[in-house]
Design an enzyme around this catalytic site. Structure first.
Site, PDB file in Angstrom:
ATOM      1  N   HIS A 277     -38.939 -91.300   3.033  1.00  0.00           N
ATOM      2  CA  HIS A 277     -37.697 -91.486   2.465  1.00  0.00           C
ATOM      3  C   HIS A 277     -37.866 -92.390   1.273  1.00  0.00           C
ATOM      4  O   HIS A 277     -38.738 -93.172   1.288  1.00  0.00           O
ATOM      5  CB  HIS A 277     -36.837 -92.139   3.503  1.00  0.00           C
ATOM      6  CG  HIS A 277     -35.457 -92.169   3.132  1.00  0.00           C
ATOM      7  ND1 HIS A 277     -34.725 -92.971   2.187  1.00  0.00           N
ATOM      8  CD2 HIS A 277     -34.412 -91.389   3.595  1.00  0.00           C
ATOM      9  CE1 HIS A 277     -33.572 -92.769   2.110  1.00  0.00           C
ATOM     10  NE2 HIS A 277     -33.152 -91.690   3.052  1.00  0.00           N
ATOM     11  N   GLY A 278     -36.900 -92.446   0.252  1.00  0.00           N
ATOM     12  CA  GLY A 278     -37.096 -93.395  -0.859  1.00  0.00           C
ATOM     13  C   GLY A 278     -36.642 -94.735  -0.389  1.00  0.00           C
ATOM     14  O   GLY A 278     -36.092 -94.881   0.628  1.00  0.00           O
TER      15      GLY A 278
ATOM     16  N   ASP B 280     -34.702 -96.965  -1.241  1.00  0.00           N
ATOM     17  CA  ASP B 280     -33.377 -97.433  -1.558  1.00  0.00           C
ATOM     18  C   ASP B 280     -32.530 -97.785  -0.275  1.00  0.00           C
ATOM     19  O   ASP B 280     -31.605 -98.278  -0.389  1.00  0.00           O
ATOM     20  CB  ASP B 280     -32.803 -96.532  -2.519  1.00  0.00           C
ATOM     21  CG  ASP B 280     -32.679 -95.172  -2.087  1.00  0.00           C
ATOM     22  OD1 ASP B 280     -33.723 -94.716  -1.622  1.00  0.00           O
ATOM     23  OD2 ASP B 280     -31.771 -94.362  -2.163  1.00  0.00           O
TER      24      ASP B 280
ATOM     25  N   ASP C 201      16.372 -83.267  -2.080  1.00  0.00           N
ATOM     26  CA  ASP C 201      15.549 -82.458  -1.462  1.00  0.00           C
ATOM     27  C   ASP C 201      16.115 -81.337  -0.978  1.00  0.00           C
ATOM     28  O   ASP C 201      16.066 -81.175   0.101  1.00  0.00           O
ATOM     29  CB  ASP C 201      14.572 -83.211  -0.419  1.00  0.00           C
ATOM     30  CG  ASP C 201      13.442 -82.343  -0.021  1.00  0.00           C
ATOM     31  OD1 ASP C 201      12.956 -81.739  -0.315  1.00  0.00           O
ATOM     32  OD2 ASP C 201      13.081 -82.698   1.362  1.00  0.00           O
TER      33      ASP C 201
END
Length: 455
Positions: free
Chosen positions: A109-110, A112, A224
């Site tokens: 995994h990175g 970060d 409406d």
């Protein structure tokens, strides 16, 4: 012998022994391929056979926006990248279930994820790999490349009608409950598109927009009662479509005459609207929240089923949805009547049912959903908890509800604020107090809309 867990920052290719006998696990969304992902695959291949844990829509949807590509499309791209030995689905945001199932020698995994909301994921991975006798490889995050940044740039370019149209079905399949916010102009569309929060480390945002006939009419100062025609409503809706990418559910009121409804379906489908909801009432429309205080005349079951069938025969794609809105509870009828009608509507081809009630307890809605699910486990149920708003989305999902619509809150919140601002100007003969209490800074407005040039 039990191996001590350790973090490996970098390892030269030639110092890895028996790499073909070892497995390196790499979790990946793989929606936007960029050099950073290629780099981490190459690094992983130095340690062994790279197994990609490809996040499914289900795993992604509770934490991030759905990817542009489906799981199969992403899988097809990644399996053709050099260095990838195998691909397995990762159905959870957490890595733990797959790590326990496949027992890799390494996970890569990175670095970060050492800080921020993913830190708890990292902690789980370290504990799990330690119990397995495996090792965690962290490599430096590739600077200057951000998948989220690339995604923002792509979003700024817009979305094709077909991609927007198809996204609602994917969300229903992927998420426990799909969260829809009312939008009646481009500005409220931007709010629905970009508003997000972090709750207990989990990312939350709205999944799409509700084009409400009530708020469309009210914003024009009209009742409406279907007084605003389809052409006018779609002209305004286009402002939202131009600045957003998320799916839109269109409030089709009664759908009008059968002969007219088929053209409505074709028009909405062509624009990329994901779904239309039509209610089983006839005659001059009265807002459902009036309940039995107003005359609520329901169509016959056969009559409404014929309208559903005509709409389904008119559509071109499989992705467009026609959802039947049952007004039995609004009209003071029992749950049994609502169940009979909704099962008939599904049999006629409806892609979902919306059950509506003005009962503040929510008991009738809960009873309907639980009993409907006894017979039909799969047809999406839509709820609009305007009156029974004490229930959380998690509670609604436990009843079997798939889509929750916050049907009028943008307009209802804007009106009181604007009235207070106007009253303050009148009371003080100037705008100072109003500006300080009720208005956002003008610079913030200039930066609110993408493409606005700074003065």
């Amino acid at each position: 012998m039990h191996r001590e867990i350790k973090t490996i920052k970098f390892l030269d290719t030639f110092s890895v022994m028996e790499k073909t006998q070892k497995t390196v696990y790499l979790g990946m969304i793989g929606d936007i391929m960029h050099p950073g992902l290629i780099n981490i695959i190459n690094e992983g291949a130095k340690y062994g056979n790279v197994m990609i844990g490809l996040f499914t829509d289900k795993a992604i949807a509770t934490h991030k926006r759905l990817p542009y590509l489906t799981y199969e499309q992403r899988k097809n791209v990644i399996e053709n990248i050099r260095g990838v030995a195998s691909i397995v689905p990762q159905d959870e945001w957490s890595y733990v279930p797959n790590l326990l199932k496949y027992k890799p020698d390494y996970i890569i995994h990175g670095d970060d994820w050492q800080y921020g909301p993913d830190k708890y994921i990292r902690d789980e991975v370290f504990k799990t790999m330690e119990s397995l006798g495996g090792e965690v490889i962290e490599i430096p995050y590739t600077k200057g490349i951000s998948a989220s940044g690339l995604k923002q740039e792509i979003d700024s370019l817009g979305v094709t009608p077909q991609a927007r149209l198809a996204s609602l079905r994917r969300l229903i399949t992927a998420k426990p409950i799909v969260r829809i916010l009312e939008s009646h102009n481009g500005l409220t569309g931007l709010i629905a598109e970009h508003t997000s929060v972090e709750v207990n480390g989990q990312h939350r945002e709205f999944d799409g927009m509700w084009a409400s006939s009530l708020t469309d009419s009210t914003s024009k100062g009209k009742p409406d009662i279907e007084a605003v025609d389809l052409t006018t409503r779609l002209h305004d809706l286009n402002d939202t479509l131009e600045v957003t990418t998320k799916p839109v559910i269109y409030d089709g009121d009664t759908g009008g005459k059968v002969e007219h409804f088929v053209f409505t379906v074709r028009t909405l489908e062509r624009l990329g609207i994901s779904a239309v909801i039509i209610e089983d009432k006839v005659g001059l429309k009265q807002n459902s929240l009036f309940g039995t205080d107003a005359v609520q005349t329901q169509d016959t079951i056969d009559g409404f089923c014929n309208k559903i069938k005509a709409g389904k025969n008119a559509q071109i794609t499989r992705d467009f949805m026609i959802i039947s809105r049952c007004e039995s509870l609004i009209a003071g009828k029992p749950v049994d009547d609502a169940l009979e009608r909704c099962h008939a509507y599904v049999a006629a081809g409806a892609d979902g049912v919306m059950i509506h009630s003005k009962n503040k307890s929510g008991d009738d809605i809960k009873e309907f959903c639980l009993r409907f699910r006894e017979k039909d486990k799969h047809t999406p149920i839509v709820a609009v908890p305007t009156t029974y708003n004490q229930f959380t989305e998690e509670e609604l999902a436990s009843w079997g509800i798939n889509i929750v619509i916050y049907a009028n809150h943008m307009l209802r919140s804007a009106y009181p604020a604007m009235v207070k601002c106007a009253e303050s100007i009148l009371q003080n003969s100037r705008s100072l107090e109003a500006s300080e209490q009720y208005c956002m800074p003008i610079k913030q407005i200039l930066n609110l809309i993408p493409g606005t040039k700074k003065a």
